[in-house]
Design a protein around this motif. Structure first.
Motif, short mmCIF file in Angstrom:
data_model
loop_
_atom_site.label_atom_id
_atom_site.label_comp_id
_atom_site.label_asym_id
_atom_site.label_seq_id
_atom_site.Cartn_x
_atom_site.Cartn_y
_atom_site.Cartn_z
N LEU A 71 0.86 -1.18 0.00
CA LEU A 71 0.00 0.00 0.00
C LEU A 71 0.89 1.22 0.00
O LEU A 71 1.67 1.43 0.93
N LYS A 72 0.78 2.04 -1.04
CA LYS A 72 1.59 3.27 -1.10
C LYS A 72 0.63 4.46 -1.15
O LYS A 72 -0.33 4.44 -1.92
N ARG A 73 0.91 5.45 -0.32
CA ARG A 73 0.04 6.62 -0.25
C ARG A 73 -0.24 7.14 -1.66
O ARG A 73 0.69 7.27 -2.46
N VAL A 122 6.86 -4.11 -14.29
CA VAL A 122 6.37 -3.24 -13.21
C VAL A 122 5.45 -4.04 -12.28
O VAL A 122 4.84 -5.03 -12.71
N PRO A 123 5.31 -3.62 -11.00
CA PRO A 123 4.38 -4.34 -10.12
C PRO A 123 2.95 -4.18 -10.63
O PRO A 123 2.60 -3.11 -11.16
N ALA A 124 2.16 -5.24 -10.49
CA ALA A 124 0.77 -5.16 -10.96
C ALA A 124 0.01 -4.11 -10.17
O ALA A 124 0.16 -4.01 -8.94
N MET A 161 18.34 -4.65 -4.00
CA MET A 161 19.09 -3.40 -4.28
C MET A 161 18.17 -2.44 -5.02
O MET A 161 17.42 -2.84 -5.90
N ASP A 162 18.23 -1.17 -4.61
CA ASP A 162 17.44 -0.13 -5.27
C ASP A 162 18.41 0.81 -5.98
O ASP A 162 19.30 1.38 -5.35
N CYS A 163 18.25 0.95 -7.30
CA CYS A 163 19.06 1.91 -8.07
C CYS A 163 18.14 2.98 -8.64
O CYS A 163 17.20 2.66 -9.37
N LEU A 171 15.10 1.08 -10.20
CA LEU A 171 15.07 -0.34 -10.57
C LEU A 171 15.29 -1.12 -9.29
O LEU A 171 16.23 -0.83 -8.53
N LEU A 172 14.40 -2.07 -9.03
CA LEU A 172 14.52 -2.90 -7.82
C LEU A 172 15.06 -4.27 -8.23
O LEU A 172 14.44 -4.98 -9.02
N PHE A 173 16.23 -4.62 -7.70
CA PHE A 173 16.90 -5.89 -8.00
C PHE A 173 16.60 -6.86 -6.84
O PHE A 173 16.79 -6.49 -5.68
N1 LIG Z 1 5.99 -3.05 -5.27
C1 LIG Z 1 6.95 -3.17 -4.36
N2 LIG Z 1 7.31 -4.40 -3.91
C2 LIG Z 1 8.29 -4.54 -2.99
N3 LIG Z 1 8.98 -3.51 -2.45
C3 LIG Z 1 8.67 -2.27 -2.86
C4 LIG Z 1 7.66 -2.03 -3.85
N4 LIG Z 1 7.57 -0.70 -4.03
C5 LIG Z 1 8.49 -0.12 -3.23
N5 LIG Z 1 9.16 -1.05 -2.52
C6 LIG Z 1 10.21 -0.80 -1.50
O1 LIG Z 1 10.05 0.52 -0.99
C7 LIG Z 1 11.19 1.34 -1.29
C8 LIG Z 1 10.75 2.75 -1.63
O2 LIG Z 1 9.86 2.73 -2.74
P1 LIG Z 1 9.56 4.03 -3.60
O3 LIG Z 1 10.80 4.44 -4.29
O4 LIG Z 1 8.35 3.76 -4.43
O5 LIG Z 1 9.20 5.08 -2.42
P2 LIG Z 1 9.15 6.66 -2.43
O6 LIG Z 1 8.80 7.08 -1.03
O7 LIG Z 1 8.29 7.15 -3.53
O8 LIG Z 1 10.67 7.03 -2.76
P3 LIG Z 1 11.33 8.45 -3.16
O9 LIG Z 1 11.28 9.30 -1.97
O10 LIG Z 1 12.73 8.09 -3.60
O11 LIG Z 1 10.52 9.01 -4.30
C9 LIG Z 1 11.93 0.60 -2.41
O12 LIG Z 1 13.32 0.86 -2.38
C10 LIG Z 1 11.62 -0.85 -2.08
O13 LIG Z 1 12.52 -1.33 -1.09
#
Ligand SMILES: Nc1ncnc2c1ncn2[C@@H]1O[C@H](COP(=O)(O)OP(=O)(O)OP(=O)(O)O)[C@@H](O)[C@H]1O
Ligand SMILES: O=P(O)(O)O[C@@H]1[C@H](O)[C@H](O)[C@@H](OP(=O)(O)O)[C@H](OP(=O)(O)O)[C@H]1O
Length: 323
Positions: A58-60, A81-83, A111-113, A245-247
């Motif tokens: 769940l992402k805001r 990309v995630p569904a 790893m997050d790049c 990119l999430l590795f």
């Molecule tokens: N779909 C997903 N599945 C698993 N892990 C995820 C997923 N989406 C995000 N993450 C985890 O959450 C972390 C942060 O995600 P994301 O970059 O979307 O957040 P953000 O708050 O928007 O970041 P930023 O401040 O850099 O814009 C990623 O590095 C990863 O570890």
């Protein structure tokens, strides 16, 4: 024993019942195992995420990210990309629901790049002075602020973001490492001054424990991603800023890469397209995404090649060392 059948049940039926019991136990065991993996966030804002259902992140809600995920479901980039699973409202807050990419991995290394040579949007150029960004800057490089910035004790966000790009590999290579979590639980986030190909090569080899099959899978997946990006209607018509990119790989030997974070990915005006490899100058909206991916692939290829050569040397040396 708990759950056993009364002895009056005929032998044939007892056998079927036992099979059902075993199946139920196995299913519960698998569910329990799957539920036991933790949420791991390598970078970004922690307040952006909330615990979701099994397999769901769940992402805001951010409208631009929601629009991107929706469009990506109909694009050739969908496998990368995630569904997108819709919107959920909880305690007055709206969230985008998306596939949790960790679900099918056991104790993964992650790893997050962050991709691109520019990590902020041109419209973010507001003249707001921020003390928090000044403090983050001096924590890494005490001499970075100018005397005027020191006197104010504050800097603007574009100034901070450009300094971050120049101090890391974003400006010189078009991507940077944000964070790593190894399968043993080690969390590494100190990459703000990681800049050269040599440093990154070493980190990639360390992250993969120099396993050739993992490096090779990553390389192949990145090459597939590049060919898909080059023909994607979504990619050519969007400015992709701050996306990662999430590795992910694990001890079962599976390794994959996905694109995440579309909060600052914006559609271009109708008819406008981006090259994604050209240098950025004010107004052209170029992001350097493909240039960064080219460099990333080159370094991953070098890591795979070096590992193969080292394995070959070791295998030819082995018989003589036994002598
Ligand atoms: N779909 C997903 N599945 C698993 N892990 C995820 C997923 N989406 C995000 N993450 C985890 O959450 C972390 C942060 O995600 P994301 O970059 O979307 O957040 P953000 O708050 O928007 O970041 P930023 O401040 O850099 O814009 C990623 O590095 C990863 O570890
Ligand atoms: O990596 P660092 O050094 O911690 O710097 C942060 C990073 O660049 C984030 O991507 C950015 O958020 P956005 O991508 O959302 O712009 C954040 O801006 P913020 O402080 O305005 O949240 C920066 O502070």
């Amino acid at each position: 024993m708990h759950g056993s059948l009364p002895s009056k049940v005929p032998a044939g039926k007892q056998k079927t019942w036992k099979k059902i019991q075993t199946m139920v136990r196995r299913t519960l065991f698998i569910v329990a195992l799957k539920k036991s993996y933790p949420w791991i966030q390598l970078s970004g804002h922690s307040e952006n995420f909330a615990p979701g259902e099994q397999g769901v992140v769940l992402k805001r809600l951010c409208e631009s990210e929601q629009c991107c995920l929706q469009s990506l479901m109909a694009d050739v980039l969908r496998p990368f990309v995630p569904a997108y699973l819709g919107v959920l409202e909880r305690d007055g807050e709206r969230y985008v629901q998306m596939e949790d990419l960790l679900t099918n991995f056991r104790s993964p290394s992650i790893m997050d790049c962050k991709m691109g040579l520019r990590t902020y949007l041109e419209e973010e150029e507001k003249p707001v002075l921020r003390a928090d960004l000044f403090n983050k800057m001096i924590a890494v490089e005490p001499n970075a602020p100018t005397p005027q910035e020191c006197a104010r004790g504050a800097i603007t966000k574009p100034r901070y973001m450009q300094w971050r790009e120049a101090t890391s590999s974003s400006a010189s290579l078009g991507f940077r490492i944000e964070g790593i979590k190894k399968s043993d639980g080690t969390l590494l986030q100190d990459f703000k001054k990681t800049k050269t190909c040599k440093q990154i090569l070493k980190i990639f080899k360390d992250f993969t424990e120099e396993k050739r099959c993992i490096l090779e899978q990553y390389r192949q997946r990145l090459i597939e991603l590049r060919s898909t990006l080059e023909v994607s209607p979504f990619f050519i018509s969007h400015e992709v800023i701050g996306s990662s990119l999430l590795f992910l790989h694990d001890h079962k030997g599976q390794a994959k890469v996905w694109m995440i974070d579309f909060g600052k990915t914006l559609p271009l005006p109708p008819g406008q397209i981006l090259n994604h490899r050209l240098p950025w100058h004010e107004g052209n909206r170029e992001d350097g995404y493909l240039w960064g991916l080219d460099n990333l692939i080159d370094i991953m290829t070098e890591a795979a090649t070096q590992t193969t050569l080292e394995e070959n040397v070791n295998s030819t040396q082995a018989p003589s060392s036994r002598r």
